[in-house]
Structures are given as structure tokens and as C-alpha cells.
Enzyme design. Structure first.
Site, PDB file in Angstrom:
ATOM      1  N   THR A 243       0.860  -1.157   0.000  1.00  0.00           N
ATOM      2  CA  THR A 243       0.000   0.000   0.000  1.00  0.00           C
ATOM      3  C   THR A 243       0.897   1.208   0.000  1.00  0.00           C
ATOM      4  O   THR A 243       1.930   1.175   0.658  1.00  0.00           O
ATOM      5  CB  THR A 243      -0.814   0.022   1.312  1.00  0.00           C
ATOM      6  OG1 THR A 243      -1.509  -1.198   1.448  1.00  0.00           O
ATOM      7  CG2 THR A 243      -1.797   1.162   1.352  1.00  0.00           C
TER       8      THR A 243
ATOM      9  N   ARG B  94     -13.512  -8.634  -0.870  1.00  0.00           N
ATOM     10  CA  ARG B  94     -12.557  -8.453   0.236  1.00  0.00           C
ATOM     11  C   ARG B  94     -12.133  -6.980   0.345  1.00  0.00           C
ATOM     12  O   ARG B  94     -11.808  -6.336  -0.629  1.00  0.00           O
ATOM     13  CB  ARG B  94     -11.322  -9.305  -0.013  1.00  0.00           C
ATOM     14  CG  ARG B  94     -10.241  -9.220   1.061  1.00  0.00           C
ATOM     15  CD  ARG B  94      -9.109  -8.283   0.673  1.00  0.00           C
ATOM     16  NE  ARG B  94      -7.977  -8.393   1.594  1.00  0.00           N
ATOM     17  CZ  ARG B  94      -6.904  -7.597   1.554  1.00  0.00           C
ATOM     18  NH1 ARG B  94      -6.809  -6.645   0.665  1.00  0.00           N
ATOM     19  NH2 ARG B  94      -5.928  -7.771   2.413  1.00  0.00           N
ATOM     20  N   VAL B  95     -12.190  -6.469   1.558  1.00  0.00           N
ATOM     21  CA  VAL B  95     -11.672  -5.138   1.840  1.00  0.00           C
ATOM     22  C   VAL B  95     -10.496  -5.315   2.790  1.00  0.00           C
ATOM     23  O   VAL B  95     -10.616  -5.992   3.813  1.00  0.00           O
ATOM     24  CB  VAL B  95     -12.748  -4.243   2.483  1.00  0.00           C
ATOM     25  CG1 VAL B  95     -12.142  -2.920   2.937  1.00  0.00           C
ATOM     26  CG2 VAL B  95     -13.889  -3.996   1.502  1.00  0.00           C
TER      27      VAL B  95
ATOM     28  N   ASP C 263      -6.899  -3.520   4.803  1.00  0.00           N
ATOM     29  CA  ASP C 263      -6.712  -2.490   5.827  1.00  0.00           C
ATOM     30  C   ASP C 263      -6.673  -1.085   5.233  1.00  0.00           C
ATOM     31  O   ASP C 263      -6.867  -0.115   5.956  1.00  0.00           O
ATOM     32  CB  ASP C 263      -5.443  -2.762   6.647  1.00  0.00           C
ATOM     33  CG  ASP C 263      -4.187  -2.780   5.789  1.00  0.00           C
ATOM     34  OD1 ASP C 263      -4.277  -3.045   4.570  1.00  0.00           O
ATOM     35  OD2 ASP C 263      -3.104  -2.540   6.344  1.00  0.00           O
TER      36      ASP C 263
ATOM     37  N   GLY D 183       1.296  -4.151   4.513  1.00  0.00           N
ATOM     38  CA  GLY D 183       1.546  -5.568   4.819  1.00  0.00           C
ATOM     39  C   GLY D 183       0.281  -6.398   4.709  1.00  0.00           C
ATOM     40  O   GLY D 183      -0.608  -6.063   3.938  1.00  0.00           O
ATOM     41  N   ASP D 184       0.237  -7.459   5.485  1.00  0.00           N
ATOM     42  CA  ASP D 184      -0.901  -8.365   5.437  1.00  0.00           C
ATOM     43  C   ASP D 184      -2.095  -7.724   6.145  1.00  0.00           C
ATOM     44  O   ASP D 184      -2.314  -7.894   7.344  1.00  0.00           O
ATOM     45  CB  ASP D 184      -0.525  -9.695   6.103  1.00  0.00           C
ATOM     46  CG  ASP D 184      -1.645 -10.722   5.988  1.00  0.00           C
ATOM     47  OD1 ASP D 184      -2.786 -10.337   5.626  1.00  0.00           O
ATOM     48  OD2 ASP D 184      -1.395 -11.900   6.272  1.00  0.00           O
TER      49      ASP D 184
END
Ligand code: NAG
Ligand code: NAG
Ligand code: NAG
Length: 370
Positions: free
Chosen positions: A235, A263-264, A266, A287-288
Site C-alpha cells: 500500500t 474483500r476489503v 486495511d 503488509g498483510d
């Protein structure tokens, strides 16, 4: 436990969880002219330069919010790492959708869009939500309709030849890897049913047949981990403090590659991918996102700094709160306080963040190594 014991314990935890950190800034604070400052995840130099141009212009400079829009838009146009803007991270249907967020740290107003289809200007859509609605987050095709009605270009095809090729290769590889767990696929690429599926819809014989044919798909952590790396799971998260000392943060991403449609991550979640408050400073994360959003790490960083922690300690603490529960998670964040001191922390990968402040001639990239 007293402070030194707590410090020792933290130190041990840090070693144990293979954390990484870096730190800088602040020394020039006494000299005045600390601001503006622009910080961004990853070596997204052009994005930081675009934000800097806005926020450093003239005697008063542009606003932090405008600088965020300029910076994140630059990354959307450049398709930074293929994970920002159109043309990247196809979902299971091959479609690219955008997530973005912007926050004004003076008023704590936020605008965000999630799973937005057919519009390529993520951060501009987020700003329109913030400035022209009483809402915080719009999603899916309704976000598309809003953005176009407010003047953004669209509907636009967000796929690129590269994203379509990536997706076709993935289909040929039986849709592996993917984000499903505890399911039984009816075919190589689904549809997928829960393992304890309702017998009205699935006979026991059918389920046993699938299980015996080796079709049971139960991703382990390593299975999911193989999906997550910088080029499919990052991101742009940016923080700006303008010459007036006002803070703004923003993010823009096209999410995780081969995500389940809908899917949303962060990115558009306030306090997870970014957070900022004029009174304290700001934070940006990458990140994840599916794991990170469970911890609101940027909210944690800002609140820890509010209670007196240095950016470095606040960043490390927020990362360790996640790694204690998810030792394999991959993620990173930066923190910057309202004195211009910045620091980064990461887990599971080498992280870089970019900074420009008033004592730098150009953007500097800081590497945060394990
Ligand atoms: C800018 O950041 C550098 C470290 O990256 C730091 O040494 C310097 O003091 C900072 N300047 C200001 C004005 O905060
Ligand atoms: C936040 O919003 C206020 C009120 O609209 C505005 O005056 C301020 O400049 C904005 N802050 C930033 C950082 O742009
Ligand atoms: C969208 O663009 C992709 C990649 O260029 C292309 O394969 C696809 O056919 C396009 N879709 C539509 C509906 O035009």
C-alpha cells in the site's frame, strides 16, 4: 513490574520476534522550520516529491490534505509496484478494484472508498467522500456511482494486459494459491463449500468423494504466506505535516492479488493503514492487511505517542502486539511525531520508507532491516 524490567522484556520480545527498526529525524527541531515533512511507505520517491511540491510551495505552503492527494495520485498514475492504482492485483474474477482513505488530522474527518470498481482515482474519490458527504466510507459500485457523479472519470476498465495475464496463469495453476480455508472445492477453482456443509445441499457421499479425491483445500499459514510479498500486497500509506503544523494521512491500494471478490483490506480502515492527529503525529502501515486490521496498529501508534512514547518505541510496540499473536505475519509501519521525528518497524520482511523534510535536498529512503 518496574520500567527497567518492562524494557528488558520488550527487548527480549523484540529479539525473539526478529523485528526490525530504524529511526531518524528530530535533531533539527530546535532550529525551527521543522515542517513540512512528508513520509511514505516504500521507496515511492515520485509520490513523496509530488506531495512535497504541494506542501513546500510558497511561504505558507499547500495544505497537508492537498499534498496527500498529490502524492497518492502520483502513485496511482505510476501504478507503484503494481499494487497502487489501476491495472494490478486481480481478484478471483480477474477484476481490479481500489481501496483508498484520507484523513484530516485537524478535524479527524475521514473519507474512504473500498472495493471501488471502474474508477481509477482512488484517493480523489476518498477526498470527495470526506469533503462532500457526512459519511466516512463508501463501497463497491455505489462508491463508483458517487465518484462519477462528483466528476471523476469513469466508468473505466481497471484491468491491464499484465493483470489479466497474471490472472490467467493463476487459473491455469488451479487457482493456487488462494485465500480460502476449511473448504471443499467442487472443482479446481471452486465453487467452495464449508467443510461442515449443510447436508441438505451436499450429501455425505459427495463430501467423502471430494475428500478422498484429495480435493480438500485447507491452506496452512505458509500457504497463505506465499501469497504475500511486496509486489502483491502493499500500500502507499503517506503522512504529511504542513507548514502550519497540520497533519493529514492517506492510503491507496488495489488490495491483495487473487483476493476473494468483495474483500476489503486495511487500506480504507481508519487506524489500521493510517491515522493522524495534529496534537500528536501520524502513522502509516503496509503488509498483510487481513491480519493487521485486527489490531488497528496506526491508531495504537498515535495513541502510544500521545501517552509519551517516542515514535521508535510506539512503532515497535504496535508491531509486537501483532507478532505475539501471529508470529508469521508480514507487515511494517512508520511513525512520525509532531516534532518531525520519524521511525519505522517491521516484521517478516525488509521494509523501506521514504522521507523528505526541510533539511533534505531530495527524498531519502530509509531501510528497516530484520
Ligand atoms: C530530517 O530527517 C533526518 C533523518 O532522516 C534528521 O536527521 C533531521 O534532523 C530531520 N530534519 C528535520 C528538520 O526534522
Ligand atoms: C482540515 O479541515 C479544516 C476544516 O475544513 C481545514 O481548515 C484544514 O486545512 C484541513 N487540514 C488539512 C491538513 O488540510
Ligand atoms: C479490460 O482490459 C483488459 C486488459 O487490457 C482486457 O483484457 C479486457 O477485455 C477489457 N475488458 C473490457 C470489458 O473491455
Amino acid at each position: 513490574m518496574d520500567r527497567s524490567n518492562a524494557g528488558l522484556l520488550l527487548g527480549l520480545l523484540l529479539l525473539q520476534f526478529n523485528r526490525c527498526l530504524a529511526l531518524g529525524g528530530g535533531d533539527a527541531a530546535e532550529g525551527g522550520g521543522v515542517f513540512p515533512v512528508v513520509v511514505s511507505t516504500w521507496p515511492f520517491r515520485e509520490a513523496v516529491r509530488a506531495a512535497w511540491e504541494v506542501v513546500a510551495a510558497g511561504s505558507t505552503g499547500g495544505s497537508a490534505v492537498d499534498a496527500i492527494v498529490a502524492g497518492c495520485s502520483a502513485c496511482e498514475v505510476l501504478r507503484c509496484d503494481g499494487t497502487v492504482g489501476p491495472g494490478g492485483s486481480p481478484d478471483e474474477n480477474g477484476e481490479t478494484t481500489l481501496d483508498a482513505l484520507i484523513m484530516n488530522g485537524t478535524t479527524m474527518e475521514i473519507g474512504a472508498v473500498a472495493s471501488m470498481r471502474y474508477v481509477k482515482d482512488g484517493i480523489k474519490a476518498a477526498k470527495l467522500v470526506m469533503e462532500h458527504t457526512g459519511h466516512t466510507l463508501l463501497v463497491g459500485e455505489k462508491a463508483t456511482a458517487f465518484a462519477i457523479s462528483m466528476g471523476l472519470a469513469g466508468p473505466t476498465n481497471l484491468s491491464s494486459p499484465e493483470s489479466i495475464e497474471k490472472w490467467s496463469n493463476w487459473r491455469q495453476n488451479h487457482c493456487q494459491p488462494n485465500f480460502w480455508k476449511n473448504v471443499v472445492p467442487a472443482g479446481n477453482c471452486g465453487p467452495y463449500y464449508p467443510i461442515n456443509v449443510n447436508p441438505v445441499h451436499r450429501t455425505i457421499g459427495e463430501i467423502q468423494g471430494w475428500l478422498q479425491s484429495g480435493n480438500l483445500l485447507e491452506p496452512t499459514d505458509s500457504h497463505l504466506k506465499s501469497v504475500i510479498n511486496r509486489h502483491n500486497h502493499d500500500t502507499i500509506s503517506m503522512a504529511v505535516i504542513d507548514k502550519m503544523g497540520h497533519v493529514a494521512v492517506g492510503t491507496s491500494t488495489n488490495g491483495a492479488t487473487f483476493k476473494i471478490p468483495g474483500r476489503v483490506g486495511d487500506g480504507p480502515i481508519p487506524g489500521s493503514s493510517a491515522y493522524g492527529d495534529d496534537e500528536v503525529g501520524a502513522c502509516g502501515a503496509t503488509g498483510d492487511g487481513d491480519i493487521m486490521m485486527r489490531f488497528l496498529p496506526c491508531y495504537q501508534v498515535v495513541e502510544s505517542m500521545r501517552r509519551g512514547m517516542e515514535p521508535r518505541d510506539a512503532a515497535m510496540d504496535a508491531i509486537s502486539r501483532i507478532s505475539r499473536k501471529y508470529p508469521d505475519f508480514v507487515g511494517a509501519l512508520f511513525a512520525v511525531n509532531n516534532k518531525g521525528v520519524h521511525a519505522g518497524a517491521c516484521h517478516g520482511w525488509t521494509f523501506q520508507y521514504s522521507v523528505r523534510n526541510s533539511s533534505m535536498e531530495d527524498v531519502e529512503v530509509i531501510t528497516v532491516t530484520p
